[in-house]
Design a protein around this motif. Structure first.
Motif, PDB file in Angstrom:
ATOM      1  N   ILE A  29      49.851  39.883  38.170  1.00 23.41           N
ATOM      2  CA  ILE A  29      48.807  40.698  37.559  1.00 23.41           C
ATOM      3  C   ILE A  29      48.561  41.972  38.370  1.00 23.41           C
ATOM      4  O   ILE A  29      48.018  42.949  37.862  1.00 23.41           O
ATOM      5  N   PHE A  30      49.005  41.978  39.612  1.00 23.75           N
ATOM      6  CA  PHE A  30      48.828  43.177  40.444  1.00 23.75           C
ATOM      7  C   PHE A  30      50.176  43.849  40.689  1.00 23.75           C
ATOM      8  O   PHE A  30      51.195  43.197  40.847  1.00 23.75           O
ATOM      9  N   ALA A  31      50.108  45.177  40.716  1.00 30.63           N
ATOM     10  CA  ALA A  31      51.299  45.967  41.017  1.00 30.63           C
ATOM     11  C   ALA A  31      50.829  47.146  41.860  1.00 30.63           C
ATOM     12  O   ALA A  31      49.625  47.315  42.097  1.00 30.63           O
ATOM     13  N   THR A  32      51.770  47.945  42.338  1.00 35.13           N
ATOM     14  CA  THR A  32      51.387  49.157  43.069  1.00 35.13           C
ATOM     15  C   THR A  32      51.913  50.365  42.316  1.00 35.13           C
ATOM     16  O   THR A  32      52.975  50.301  41.690  1.00 35.13           O
ATOM     17  N   ASP A  33      51.155  51.452  42.385  1.00 34.41           N
ATOM     18  CA  ASP A  33      51.642  52.677  41.745  1.00 34.41           C
ATOM     19  C   ASP A  33      52.509  53.440  42.749  1.00 34.41           C
ATOM     20  O   ASP A  33      52.753  52.960  43.857  1.00 34.41           O
ATOM     21  N   SER A  34      52.957  54.611  42.381  1.00 32.50           N
ATOM     22  CA  SER A  34      53.894  55.348  43.241  1.00 32.50           C
ATOM     23  C   SER A  34      53.272  55.731  44.582  1.00 32.50           C
ATOM     24  O   SER A  34      53.969  55.934  45.567  1.00 32.50           O
ATOM     25  N   ALA A  35      51.933  55.761  44.640  1.00 32.31           N
ATOM     26  CA  ALA A  35      51.262  56.096  45.898  1.00 32.31           C
ATOM     27  C   ALA A  35      50.950  54.844  46.725  1.00 32.31           C
ATOM     28  O   ALA A  35      50.414  54.928  47.827  1.00 32.31           O
ATOM     29  N   GLY A  36      51.283  53.678  46.179  1.00 35.21           N
ATOM     30  CA  GLY A  36      51.021  52.433  46.910  1.00 35.21           C
ATOM     31  C   GLY A  36      49.645  51.844  46.656  1.00 35.21           C
ATOM     32  O   GLY A  36      49.236  50.883  47.308  1.00 35.21           O
ATOM     33  N   ASN A  37      48.921  52.422  45.711  1.00 40.91           N
ATOM     34  CA  ASN A  37      47.591  51.891  45.369  1.00 40.91           C
ATOM     35  C   ASN A  37      47.712  50.709  44.406  1.00 40.91           C
ATOM     36  O   ASN A  37      48.696  50.602  43.676  1.00 40.91           O
ATOM     37  N   VAL A  38      46.673  49.873  44.401  1.00 52.52           N
ATOM     38  CA  VAL A  38      46.683  48.690  43.525  1.00 52.52           C
ATOM     39  C   VAL A  38      46.495  49.089  42.063  1.00 52.52           C
ATOM     40  O   VAL A  38      45.615  49.889  41.745  1.00 52.52           O
ATOM     41  N   THR A  39      47.293  48.500  41.206  1.00 46.71           N
ATOM     42  CA  THR A  39      47.044  48.652  39.773  1.00 46.71           C
ATOM     43  C   THR A  39      47.011  47.250  39.154  1.00 46.71           C
ATOM     44  O   THR A  39      47.601  46.315  39.699  1.00 46.71           O
ATOM     45  N   VAL A  40      46.307  47.128  38.048  1.00 51.43           N
ATOM     46  CA  VAL A  40      46.220  45.853  37.338  1.00 51.43           C
ATOM     47  C   VAL A  40      47.153  45.944  36.132  1.00 51.43           C
ATOM     48  O   VAL A  40      47.083  46.890  35.352  1.00 51.43           O
ATOM     49  N   VAL A  41      48.037  44.964  36.011  1.00 52.62           N
ATOM     50  CA  VAL A  41      48.999  44.947  34.909  1.00 52.62           C
ATOM     51  C   VAL A  41      48.328  44.269  33.711  1.00 52.62           C
ATOM     52  O   VAL A  41      48.269  43.044  33.606  1.00 52.62           O
ATOM     53  N   GLN A  42      47.806  45.111  32.824  1.00 52.49           N
ATOM     54  CA  GLN A  42      46.998  44.608  31.706  1.00 52.49           C
ATOM     55  C   GLN A  42      47.745  43.574  30.862  1.00 52.49           C
ATOM     56  O   GLN A  42      47.164  42.574  30.444  1.00 52.49           O
ATOM     57  N   GLU A  43      49.019  43.798  30.625  1.00 45.40           N
ATOM     58  CA  GLU A  43      49.754  42.887  29.737  1.00 45.40           C
ATOM     59  C   GLU A  43      49.976  41.504  30.341  1.00 45.40           C
ATOM     60  O   GLU A  43      50.376  40.585  29.638  1.00 45.40           O
ATOM     61  N   ASN A  44      49.711  41.344  31.644  1.00 48.43           N
ATOM     62  CA  ASN A  44      49.874  40.021  32.262  1.00 48.43           C
ATOM     63  C   ASN A  44      48.546  39.272  32.418  1.00 48.43           C
ATOM     64  O   ASN A  44      48.533  38.128  32.862  1.00 48.43           O
ATOM     65  N   LEU A  45      47.439  39.903  32.036  1.00 51.13           N
ATOM     66  CA  LEU A  45      46.129  39.289  32.273  1.00 51.13           C
ATOM     67  C   LEU A  45      45.992  37.906  31.644  1.00 51.13           C
ATOM     68  O   LEU A  45      45.344  37.023  32.206  1.00 51.13           O
ATOM     69  N   ASP A  46      46.619  37.718  30.484  1.00 55.92           N
ATOM     70  CA  ASP A  46      46.507  36.421  29.811  1.00 55.92           C
ATOM     71  C   ASP A  46      47.187  35.293  30.574  1.00 55.92           C
ATOM     72  O   ASP A  46      46.986  34.125  30.272  1.00 55.92           O
ATOM     73  N   GLU A  47      47.992  35.639  31.559  1.00 56.03           N
ATOM     74  CA  GLU A  47      48.700  34.621  32.338  1.00 56.03           C
ATOM     75  C   GLU A  47      47.865  34.103  33.502  1.00 56.03           C
ATOM     76  O   GLU A  47      48.272  33.183  34.207  1.00 56.03           O
ATOM     77  N   CYS A  48      46.718  34.688  33.740  1.00 58.66           N
ATOM     78  CA  CYS A  48      45.898  34.316  34.902  1.00 58.66           C
ATOM     79  C   CYS A  48      45.615  32.823  34.906  1.00 58.66           C
ATOM     80  O   CYS A  48      45.233  32.242  33.898  1.00 58.66           O
ATOM     81  N   VAL A  49      45.793  32.200  36.084  1.00 55.46           N
ATOM     82  CA  VAL A  49      45.546  30.755  36.214  1.00 55.46           C
ATOM     83  C   VAL A  49      44.245  30.478  36.974  1.00 55.46           C
ATOM     84  O   VAL A  49      43.992  29.350  37.380  1.00 55.46           O
ATOM     85  N   LEU A  50      43.464  31.520  37.175  1.00 56.46           N
ATOM     86  CA  LEU A  50      42.142  31.386  37.808  1.00 56.46           C
ATOM     87  C   LEU A  50      42.221  30.729  39.193  1.00 56.46           C
ATOM     88  O   LEU A  50      41.348  29.962  39.574  1.00 56.46           O
ATOM     89  N   CYS A  51      43.271  31.054  39.923  1.00 53.03           N
ATOM     90  CA  CYS A  51      43.473  30.423  41.236  1.00 53.03           C
ATOM     91  C   CYS A  51      42.589  31.031  42.321  1.00 53.03           C
ATOM     92  O   CYS A  51      42.458  30.468  43.406  1.00 53.03           O
ATOM     93  N   GLU A  52      42.057  32.202  42.053  1.00 55.37           N
ATOM     94  CA  GLU A  52      41.167  32.912  42.996  1.00 55.37           C
ATOM     95  C   GLU A  52      41.869  33.428  44.253  1.00 55.37           C
ATOM     96  O   GLU A  52      41.211  33.865  45.196  1.00 55.37           O
ATOM     97  N   LEU A  53      43.185  33.365  44.311  1.00 52.75           N
ATOM     98  CA  LEU A  53      43.887  33.837  45.504  1.00 52.75           C
ATOM     99  C   LEU A  53      43.642  35.332  45.729  1.00 52.75           C
ATOM    100  O   LEU A  53      43.525  35.792  46.860  1.00 52.75           O
ATOM    101  N   CYS A  54      43.539  36.077  44.629  1.00 53.69           N
ATOM    102  CA  CYS A  54      43.285  37.526  44.754  1.00 53.69           C
ATOM    103  C   CYS A  54      41.885  37.780  45.298  1.00 53.69           C
ATOM    104  O   CYS A  54      41.678  38.644  46.155  1.00 53.69           O
ATOM    105  N   VAL A  55      40.930  37.005  44.812  1.00 55.32           N
ATOM    106  CA  VAL A  55      39.531  37.158  45.243  1.00 55.32           C
ATOM    107  C   VAL A  55      39.429  36.877  46.744  1.00 55.32           C
ATOM    108  O   VAL A  55      38.791  37.615  47.494  1.00 55.32           O
ATOM    109  N   GLN A  56      40.114  35.814  47.173  1.00 62.60           N
ATOM    110  CA  GLN A  56      40.054  35.424  48.580  1.00 62.60           C
ATOM    111  C   GLN A  56      40.832  36.385  49.477  1.00 62.60           C
ATOM    112  O   GLN A  56      40.503  36.546  50.652  1.00 62.60           O
TER     113      GLN A  56
END
Ligand code: SF4
Length: 76
Positions: A29-56
């Protein structure tokens, strides 16, 4: 779409965190743009398994996952 992922501006510009988020999310669900900043891959959001690893992996308040069906927010 059943969840929404929000990355605050400070965390979005943290290139080390960007790499970490790309690494921890099991469904890309996360990717980086050409500058190395975080972007959210909208088309993958439905795959989220609510693991909270990103939050942590992020500093407090850096990444929030909101369940659109219940309004519950996963955050720290
Ligand atoms: S909760 Fe898990 S699956 Fe969902 S965006 Fe975060 S790391 Fe990815």
């Amino acid at each position: 779409m059943f969840i929404e992922v929000a990355v605050d501006a400070k965390s979005a510009a943290d290139k080390e965190l960007a790499k970490k988020l790309v690494e921890v999310c099991p469904v890309n669900i996360f990717a980086t743009d050409s500058a190395g900043n975080v972007t959210v891959v909208q088309e993958n959001l439905d795959e989220c398994v609510l693991c909270e690893l990103c939050v942590q992996a992020a500093p407090q308040g850096g990444v929030r996952v909101r369940k659109l069906y219940s309004g519950e927010v996963l955050e720290r």
